[in-house]
Design a protein around this motif. Sequence first.
Motif, PDB file in Angstrom:
ATOM      1  N   ASN A 264      31.967  -4.489   7.129  1.00 51.07           N
ATOM      2  CA  ASN A 264      31.970  -4.386   5.662  1.00 51.07           C
ATOM      3  C   ASN A 264      30.969  -5.328   5.003  1.00 51.07           C
ATOM      4  N   HIS A 265      29.745  -5.298   5.492  1.00 52.91           N
ATOM      5  CA  HIS A 265      28.610  -6.080   4.980  1.00 52.91           C
ATOM      6  C   HIS A 265      28.665  -7.561   5.315  1.00 52.91           C
ATOM      7  N   ARG A 266      29.570  -7.978   6.159  1.00 50.75           N
ATOM      8  CA  ARG A 266      29.584  -9.390   6.536  1.00 50.75           C
ATOM      9  C   ARG A 266      28.519  -9.684   7.582  1.00 50.75           C
ATOM     10  N   GLY A 267      28.019  -8.636   8.243  1.00 46.69           N
ATOM     11  CA  GLY A 267      26.992  -8.833   9.251  1.00 46.69           C
ATOM     12  C   GLY A 267      26.000  -7.695   9.251  1.00 46.69           C
ATOM     13  N   TRP A 268      24.840  -7.949   9.873  1.00 43.43           N
ATOM     14  CA  TRP A 268      23.850  -6.891  10.014  1.00 43.43           C
ATOM     15  C   TRP A 268      23.032  -7.115  11.265  1.00 43.43           C
ATOM     16  N   LEU A 269      22.383  -6.044  11.667  1.00 39.68           N
ATOM     17  CA  LEU A 269      21.512  -6.031  12.830  1.00 39.68           C
ATOM     18  C   LEU A 269      20.239  -5.303  12.410  1.00 39.68           C
ATOM     19  N   VAL A 270      19.094  -5.955  12.504  1.00 37.39           N
ATOM     20  CA  VAL A 270      17.809  -5.347  12.154  1.00 37.39           C
ATOM     21  C   VAL A 270      17.162  -4.875  13.455  1.00 37.39           C
ATOM     22  N   TYR A 271      16.696  -3.622  13.458  1.00 38.53           N
ATOM     23  CA  TYR A 271      16.131  -3.052  14.677  1.00 38.53           C
ATOM     24  C   TYR A 271      15.006  -2.097  14.352  1.00 38.53           C
ATOM     25  N   THR A 272      14.203  -1.824  15.364  1.00 34.56           N
ATOM     26  CA  THR A 272      13.175  -0.788  15.275  1.00 34.56           C
ATOM     27  C   THR A 272      13.413   0.204  16.408  1.00 34.56           C
ATOM     28  N   PHE A 273      12.968   1.427  16.192  1.00 33.36           N
ATOM     29  CA  PHE A 273      13.071   2.463  17.217  1.00 33.36           C
ATOM     30  C   PHE A 273      11.684   2.995  17.490  1.00 33.36           C
ATOM     31  N   THR A 274      11.293   2.976  18.749  1.00 34.66           N
ATOM     32  CA  THR A 274       9.991   3.500  19.157  1.00 34.66           C
ATOM     33  C   THR A 274      10.235   4.794  19.926  1.00 34.66           C
ATOM     34  N   PRO A 275       9.995   5.948  19.300  1.00 34.93           N
ATOM     35  CA  PRO A 275      10.316   7.233  19.925  1.00 34.93           C
ATOM     36  C   PRO A 275       9.220   7.749  20.855  1.00 34.93           C
ATOM     37  N   ARG A 276       8.857   6.938  21.841  1.00 36.40           N
ATOM     38  CA  ARG A 276       7.837   7.376  22.794  1.00 36.40           C
ATOM     39  C   ARG A 276       8.398   8.476  23.684  1.00 36.40           C
ATOM     40  N   ALA A 277       7.531   9.361  24.151  1.00 37.94           N
ATOM     41  CA  ALA A 277       7.971  10.437  25.037  1.00 37.94           C
ATOM     42  C   ALA A 277       8.378   9.893  26.403  1.00 37.94           C
ATOM     43  N   GLN A 278       7.685   8.883  26.897  1.00 39.41           N
ATOM     44  CA  GLN A 278       7.975   8.346  28.227  1.00 39.41           C
ATOM     45  C   GLN A 278       9.128   7.354  28.236  1.00 39.41           C
TER      46      GLN A 278
ATOM     47  N   GLN B  51      12.707   3.494  22.919  1.00 35.71           N
ATOM     48  CA  GLN B  51      13.446   2.250  22.997  1.00 35.71           C
ATOM     49  C   GLN B  51      13.801   1.714  21.624  1.00 35.71           C
ATOM     50  N   ILE B  52      14.976   1.095  21.539  1.00 36.09           N
ATOM     51  CA  ILE B  52      15.427   0.377  20.356  1.00 36.09           C
ATOM     52  C   ILE B  52      15.206  -1.102  20.630  1.00 36.09           C
ATOM     53  N   THR B  53      14.626  -1.808  19.674  1.00 30.48           N
ATOM     54  CA  THR B  53      14.409  -3.257  19.810  1.00 30.48           C
ATOM     55  C   THR B  53      15.157  -3.962  18.685  1.00 30.48           C
ATOM     56  N   VAL B  54      16.089  -4.828  19.043  1.00 33.04           N
ATOM     57  CA  VAL B  54      16.850  -5.603  18.065  1.00 33.04           C
ATOM     58  C   VAL B  54      16.030  -6.835  17.706  1.00 33.04           C
ATOM     59  N   GLU B  55      15.751  -6.995  16.420  1.00 39.90           N
ATOM     60  CA  GLU B  55      14.928  -8.107  15.954  1.00 39.90           C
ATOM     61  C   GLU B  55      15.748  -9.242  15.353  1.00 39.90           C
ATOM     62  N   GLU B  56      16.911  -8.939  14.792  1.00 42.79           N
ATOM     63  CA  GLU B  56      17.705  -9.973  14.136  1.00 42.79           C
ATOM     64  C   GLU B  56      19.175  -9.580  14.134  1.00 42.79           C
TER      65      GLU B  56
ATOM     66  N   TRP C 208      19.745   5.754  24.536  1.00 49.57           N
ATOM     67  CA  TRP C 208      18.457   5.084  24.435  1.00 49.57           C
ATOM     68  C   TRP C 208      18.517   3.730  25.121  1.00 49.57           C
ATOM     69  N   GLN C 209      17.360   3.252  25.531  1.00 52.00           N
ATOM     70  CA  GLN C 209      17.271   1.898  26.052  1.00 52.00           C
ATOM     71  C   GLN C 209      17.266   0.938  24.866  1.00 52.00           C
ATOM     72  N   MET C 210      17.817  -0.255  25.073  1.00 50.86           N
ATOM     73  CA  MET C 210      17.828  -1.250  24.011  1.00 50.86           C
ATOM     74  C   MET C 210      17.339  -2.574  24.577  1.00 50.86           C
ATOM     75  N   ASP C 211      16.464  -3.211  23.832  1.00 41.91           N
ATOM     76  CA  ASP C 211      15.950  -4.526  24.196  1.00 41.91           C
ATOM     77  C   ASP C 211      16.231  -5.462  23.033  1.00 41.91           C
ATOM     78  N   TRP C 212      16.359  -6.747  23.316  1.00 48.84           N
ATOM     79  CA  TRP C 212      16.659  -7.752  22.300  1.00 48.84           C
ATOM     80  C   TRP C 212      15.563  -8.789  22.283  1.00 48.84           C
ATOM     81  N   ARG C 213      15.118  -9.188  21.092  1.00 47.73           N
ATOM     82  CA  ARG C 213      14.279 -10.380  21.017  1.00 47.73           C
ATOM     83  C   ARG C 213      15.150 -11.547  21.451  1.00 47.73           C
TER      84      ARG C 213
END
Length: 107
Positions: free
Chosen positions: A81-95, A98-103, A10-15
């Motif tokens: 082991n829970h010391r860090g996290w990554l919040v993201y959304t996935f937009t499953p468009r047909a064209q 993309q995964i977008t990292v928010e935090e 998948w493509q990935m974009d970052w805020r």
Amino acid sequence: MTDAFMGPPWQMDWRLDALSCRDGLPEQVRSMVDEVRAELVTAKDPYFRGIDADADLPVTMYVEPVRSTDPKGPHIMYFDNHRGWLVYTFTPRAQDPQITVEEVFWQ
């Protein structure tokens, strides 16, 4: 152009604020974030839906929805082991799915 649904990787974009947080982390933590990124962009379903869907993840990582009432909304992937996290959304468009990292956070 093809009519088939695109799959991994998948493509990935970052805020910009998430990217600057990632860039400000120590080198060893940035490499862990890169491992998380690799797991997300190669996952068949980046939301890891289903029973044991995240069984292939390393033991230091797991995924869950940010809100259990919104299973198609933002997800959080814990690492180190829970010391860090990554919040993201996935937009499953047909064209252009993309995964977008928010935090990104690590303590």
